[in-house]
Design a protein around this motif. Structure first.
Motif, short mmCIF file in Angstrom:
data_model
loop_
_atom_site.label_atom_id
_atom_site.label_comp_id
_atom_site.label_asym_id
_atom_site.label_seq_id
_atom_site.Cartn_x
_atom_site.Cartn_y
_atom_site.Cartn_z
N ASP A 74 0.83 -1.20 0.00
CA ASP A 74 0.00 0.00 0.00
C ASP A 74 0.87 1.26 0.00
O ASP A 74 0.64 2.20 -0.78
CB ASP A 74 -0.91 -0.02 1.23
CG ASP A 74 -1.99 1.05 1.19
OD1 ASP A 74 -2.21 1.65 0.13
OD2 ASP A 74 -2.61 1.28 2.25
N GLU A 77 2.85 1.57 -3.38
CA GLU A 77 2.03 1.83 -4.57
C GLU A 77 1.20 3.11 -4.46
O GLU A 77 0.89 3.74 -5.48
CB GLU A 77 1.09 0.64 -4.81
CG GLU A 77 0.34 0.69 -6.13
CD GLU A 77 1.27 0.69 -7.34
OE1 GLU A 77 1.07 1.54 -8.21
OE2 GLU A 77 2.19 -0.15 -7.39
N THR A 78 0.85 3.52 -3.24
CA THR A 78 -0.04 4.68 -3.08
C THR A 78 0.53 5.77 -2.18
O THR A 78 -0.02 6.88 -2.16
CB THR A 78 -1.40 4.26 -2.50
OG1 THR A 78 -1.25 3.93 -1.12
CG2 THR A 78 -1.98 3.06 -3.26
N HIS A 80 0.30 5.66 1.01
CA HIS A 80 -0.79 5.79 1.97
C HIS A 80 -0.32 6.35 3.31
O HIS A 80 -1.05 7.14 3.94
CB HIS A 80 -1.42 4.40 2.19
CG HIS A 80 -2.63 4.39 3.07
ND1 HIS A 80 -3.87 3.95 2.65
CD2 HIS A 80 -2.80 4.76 4.36
CE1 HIS A 80 -4.74 4.04 3.63
NE2 HIS A 80 -4.13 4.54 4.68
N SER A 86 2.90 7.33 -4.93
CA SER A 86 3.66 6.08 -4.98
C SER A 86 5.16 6.36 -4.90
O SER A 86 5.64 7.42 -5.32
CB SER A 86 3.34 5.30 -6.26
OG SER A 86 3.99 5.90 -7.38
#
Length: 245
Positions: A74, A77-78, A80, A86
């Motif tokens: 997570d 890729e993001t 978060h 990312s």
């Protein structure tokens, strides 16, 4: 077995260094040389690091492992838990700061050793047993030569603003500090990822055969990484005689 396996892994990580590295800690590299280096880093593993992690998760490890792996994916890729961007994109933002065109690091020729190293990462991340791939991706790839001190809690962490101020890409190559958010993200989240990585591997390898498989894979990754770095140094026009330790 946990302490024995940890020591066997750390004895390899102690040698995750390369003769060309000092060239990156001082001025003197051309933009073309930096471009070759960063192209190989991005295309060999940075761009697809979340995919490598996902392949390990896709092998259905035990439930207690899935959460830490999913959180790592997570963030990668993001973003978060850091900037909402990312990590591959944060890498490209650093390229923007260096004045290196994104197209120059997102495509182009890779040395044969880089292709071989990527094939090694693909093989281990996608093949059972899952904990071998987890060890290669989360301990070896994400870790470095200071892993022992990090695991033992003796690695001194400087304030992030000072780290960025002293970073060679800022200090010597003109990258604006605001373009170094990848470094900030790493410092913000990497400690948790490192702990999760070690707890996952040490807590899930149940027998001597499994431990041997982990150590053999990390040793294999280390050999592949050294060859990879040799190939990149060659492509950059660096030789051992040119680099002062």
């Amino acid at each position: 077995m946990d302490s024995d396996l940890r020591e066997r892994i750390l004895s390899i990580m102690d040698h995750k260094s390369h003769w060309a590295w000092p060239a990156f800690t001082r001025p003197g590299l051309s933009k073309a040389q930096l471009t070759v280096h960063f192209r190989h880093e991005f295309m060999t593993y940075v761009r697809d690091f979340p995919v490598l992690l996902a392949r390990v998760l896709g092998q259905a490890p035990p439930p207690e492992v899935r959460g830490p792996l999913a959180r790592n994916i997570d963030e990668e890729e993001t973003g978060h838990y850091s900037f909402g961007v990312s990590h591959p994109e944060l890498f490209l933002q650093m390229m923007d700061g260096l004045g290196v065109a994104r197209a120059e690091v997102s495509k182009g020729p890779l040395e044969p050793e880089a292709l071989a190293y990527r094939a090694l990462l693909d093989r281990y991340s996608g093949s059972p047993p899952w904990f071998v791939g987890a060890a290669v991706v989360t301990i070896f790839v994400e870790g470095g030569v200071h892993e022992r001190r990090e695991v033992e809690g003796t690695l001194r962490t400087e304030p992030i603003d000072l780290v960025i101020e002293r970073h060679p890409m800022v200090k010597f190559y003109g990258c604006p500090p605001e373009a170094m958010r990848l470094t900030r993200a790493h410092q913000a989240v990497e400690g948790d990822h490192r702990r999760d990585a070690w707890e996952t591997v040490l807590g899930q390898v149940g027998d001597r055969d499994g431990a041997d498989a982990v150590v053999e894979a990390i040793a294999d990754a280390h050999r592949g990484w050294l060859a990879y770095r040799d190939g990149v140094a060659r492509a950059m026009g660096l030789s051992r005689g040119d680099v002062v330790p």
